[in-house]
Enzyme design. Structure first.
Site, PDB file in Angstrom:
ATOM      1  N   GLY A  45      22.893   0.587  53.492  1.00 55.06           N
ATOM      2  CA  GLY A  45      22.982  -0.167  54.742  1.00 55.06           C
ATOM      3  C   GLY A  45      21.941  -1.263  54.835  1.00 55.06           C
ATOM      4  N   ILE A  46      21.771  -1.749  56.056  1.00 59.26           N
ATOM      5  CA  ILE A  46      20.897  -2.883  56.304  1.00 59.26           C
ATOM      6  C   ILE A  46      19.508  -2.391  56.729  1.00 59.26           C
ATOM      7  CG2 ILE A  46      21.623  -3.134  58.731  1.00 59.26           C
ATOM      8  CD1 ILE A  46      21.623  -6.183  58.228  1.00 59.26           C
ATOM      9  N   GLY A  47      18.477  -3.165  56.425  1.00 57.46           N
ATOM     10  CA  GLY A  47      17.120  -2.788  56.817  1.00 57.46           C
ATOM     11  C   GLY A  47      16.291  -2.447  55.589  1.00 57.46           C
ATOM     12  N   ALA A  48      14.993  -2.241  55.825  1.00 61.12           N
ATOM     13  CA  ALA A  48      14.056  -2.051  54.717  1.00 61.12           C
ATOM     14  C   ALA A  48      14.322  -0.752  53.963  1.00 61.12           C
ATOM     15  CB  ALA A  48      12.634  -2.051  55.265  1.00 61.12           C
ATOM     16  N   ILE A  49      14.662   0.318  54.683  1.00 58.58           N
ATOM     17  CA  ILE A  49      14.715   1.637  54.025  1.00 58.58           C
ATOM     18  C   ILE A  49      15.857   1.745  53.009  1.00 58.58           C
ATOM     19  CG2 ILE A  49      14.951   4.139  54.453  1.00 58.58           C
ATOM     20  CD1 ILE A  49      12.487   3.514  55.996  1.00 58.58           C
ATOM     21  N   GLU A  65      29.323  -1.759  51.782  1.00 58.17           N
ATOM     22  CA  GLU A  65      29.540  -2.941  52.616  1.00 58.17           C
ATOM     23  C   GLU A  65      28.658  -4.107  52.170  1.00 58.17           C
ATOM     24  OE1 GLU A  65      28.846  -1.922  56.632  1.00 58.17           O
ATOM     25  OE2 GLU A  65      27.726  -3.745  57.005  1.00 58.17           O
ATOM     26  N   GLY A 111      28.609  -1.404  59.702  1.00 53.26           N
ATOM     27  CA  GLY A 111      29.483  -0.461  58.992  1.00 53.26           C
ATOM     28  C   GLY A 111      28.946   0.962  59.012  1.00 53.26           C
TER      29      GLY A 111
END
Ligand code: COA
Length: 435
Positions: free
Chosen positions: A217-221, A240, A338
């Protein structure tokens, strides 16, 4: 006419191209890296000069300059975001624009059912020898929006936009107008991987097995996790989005896609945000297969692969396992994107698992992300009925199939130590026994 003649006949300056826009029209902006700043600037200047009113701007994640947000332009533009980004966040929070909650896999349906007078401004790669431009880094809703009868596509053909393979092309004959642009493509920097991310990455790596099919997914982690998967074998990618971390993992040889049931051997993706290094890596790379989001994020399609592991992040989780990944209280921070598409797809996949991972605290350790109750106004992104694994730097909580009491216990065990006493008091109030 051959395609080169067609191209020449449609070539315009940005100022000429935007003259097809009228008051009341809907203008769809290319997503993320495909946001064409030069065309958007020309549209804004034209709207002001001609005093056009109520142009309905629809945008997903903003990455560009978004000139239509400048003060005093509200009478010319009505704005709706489908995924809040850095520039739209305050504009929407101040009530100047709107936010539309929608699952990412349904966005093509949303944008193809909008106002019939629709113009689509999008950055494209240069045409290949057959006259096809690639949608490059953002296939997502672009393919379906571009093919919708009645939509006028103005393509900003840009040599910096990579040609990315898959179901990701539009022929120059289907463009209403072409402008040439050599703007740099919008980039998203690599995340900072600190001690917290290292520990989370290591915890997630324990849950990933050889042959798993990953979504990031989105983001730093999610991007940081990839650093810890280099010792795995035969991973598959059906995601995605991807960022630079995926390219690094691919180069270790851990990704082969051999064990996928569909799209075997290929990394299936619908959009990308990263640095120029990533954009060079995906250019003309047959290992990458871009497909529309209505395919990539369809939970039924996702579940066709076995052992799907989705890895996403969140802003807050309550003791029942309700995950908020998109608001801080009432303020819309991002959107569902997503997340639910993949949580449900992974859940339906044979052997599938979904992971929501985040640092246990934020704001320098002063705010716990694990809380008794979500902040008033917060949206539930992943419901307690859907949640599976929650991971922090303090460990892994497996919530699926567990009672409310067992979930609360597991979540308190992975909260930051400084907040565990307060959470334990809430546990005792709620369940009538000490933790
Ligand atoms: N209370 C108050 N502020 C909070 C907070 C909380 N509970 N949690 C985070 N914040 C603040 C952080 O301090 C940070 O502020 P800053 O920018 O001033 O430093 C900001 O909110 C972002 O938090 P962070 O945890 O760094 O977010 P991130 O960049 O890692 O992104 C999500 C995390 C959840 C926002 C992101 O993953 C997302 O949008 N998810 C939903 C969509 C999704 O999962 N899609 C899946 C496929 S793409």
């Amino acid at each position: 006419m051959n395609w080169r003649e067609i191209y020449a006949s449609k070539l315009k300056t940005p100022q000429e191209a935007v003259k097809i826009i009228h008051s009341g029209d809907t203008v769809l902006i290319g997503h993320a890296a495909a946001e064409p700043d030069g065309l958007v600037n020309a549209m804004v200047d034209y709207a002001v000069e001609q005093d056009l009113r109520d142009i309905h701007i629809v945008q997903q994640h903003d990455m560009g300059a978004c000139k239509f947000f400048e003060p005093g332009l509200e009478k010319h533009f009505k704005y709706a975001s489908l995924f809040i980004g850095a520039r739209s966040r305050n504009y929407v929070a101040e009530g100047k624009g709107d936010f539309v909650p929608v699952f990412f896999n349904r966005i093509p349906d949303y944008v193809t059912n909008m106002d019939p007078a629709q113009v689509f401004l999008v950055t494209l790669s240069e045409p290949d020898e057959h006259g096809y431009c690639s949608y490059g880094l953002s296939c997502d809703f672009a393919k379906e929006a571009g093919e919708r009868p009645g939509t006028k596509v103005i393509g900003a053909v840009n040599p910096n936009m990579p040609r990315v393979m898959g179901d990701n092309f539009i022929h120059v004959s289907n463009l209403e107008a072409i402008v040439e642009s050599d703007e740099p493509i919008h980039e998203h920097g690599r995340p900072v991987i600190g001690e917290v991310e290292e520990k989370i990455g290591a915890n997630i790596a324990e849950l990933v097995q050889d042959g798993d099919c990953l979504q990031l997914g989105i983001g730093a982690i999610p991007d940081a996790v990839l650093k810890f998967l280099g010792n795995k074998k035969d991973l598959g990618i059906h995601s995605e989005m991807i960022s630079d971390g995926l390219m690094d993992l691919y180069e270790t040889g851990a990704i082969t896609g051999k064990r996928k049931n569909i799209d075997k051997g290929r990394m299936v993706i619908t959009f990308m945000m990263g640095t120029k290094e990533l954009y060079d890596f995906v250019n003309d790379n047959p290992a990458i297969c871009m497909k529309p989001v209505s395919y990539v994020n369809d939970p039924f399609i996702i579940s066709q692969n076995d052992n799907v592991v989705s890895i996403n992040s969140a802003l807050q989780t309550d003791l029942m396992g309700q995950v908020c990944a998109e608001t801080i209280g009432l303020k819309q921070y991002s959107a569902v994107g997503g997340q639910m598409d993949f949580v449900r797809g992974a859940s339906a996949s044979k052997g599938g698992r979904s992971i929501i991972a985040f640092g246990a605290t934020t704001k320098g350790g002063t705010i716990s992300k694990i809380v008794p109750f979500l902040t008033q106004g917060a949206a539930v992104t992943t419901s307690r009925n859907d949640v599976d694994y929650i991971v922090t730097e303090y460990g892994v909580a497996h919530l699926k199939g567990k009672s409310l009491r067992a979930r609360a216990r597991a979540l308190i065990n992975i909260a930051a130590p400084a907040f565990r006493d307060d959470l334990s008091v809430e546990f005792e109030n709620r369940f009538g026994e000490a933790l």
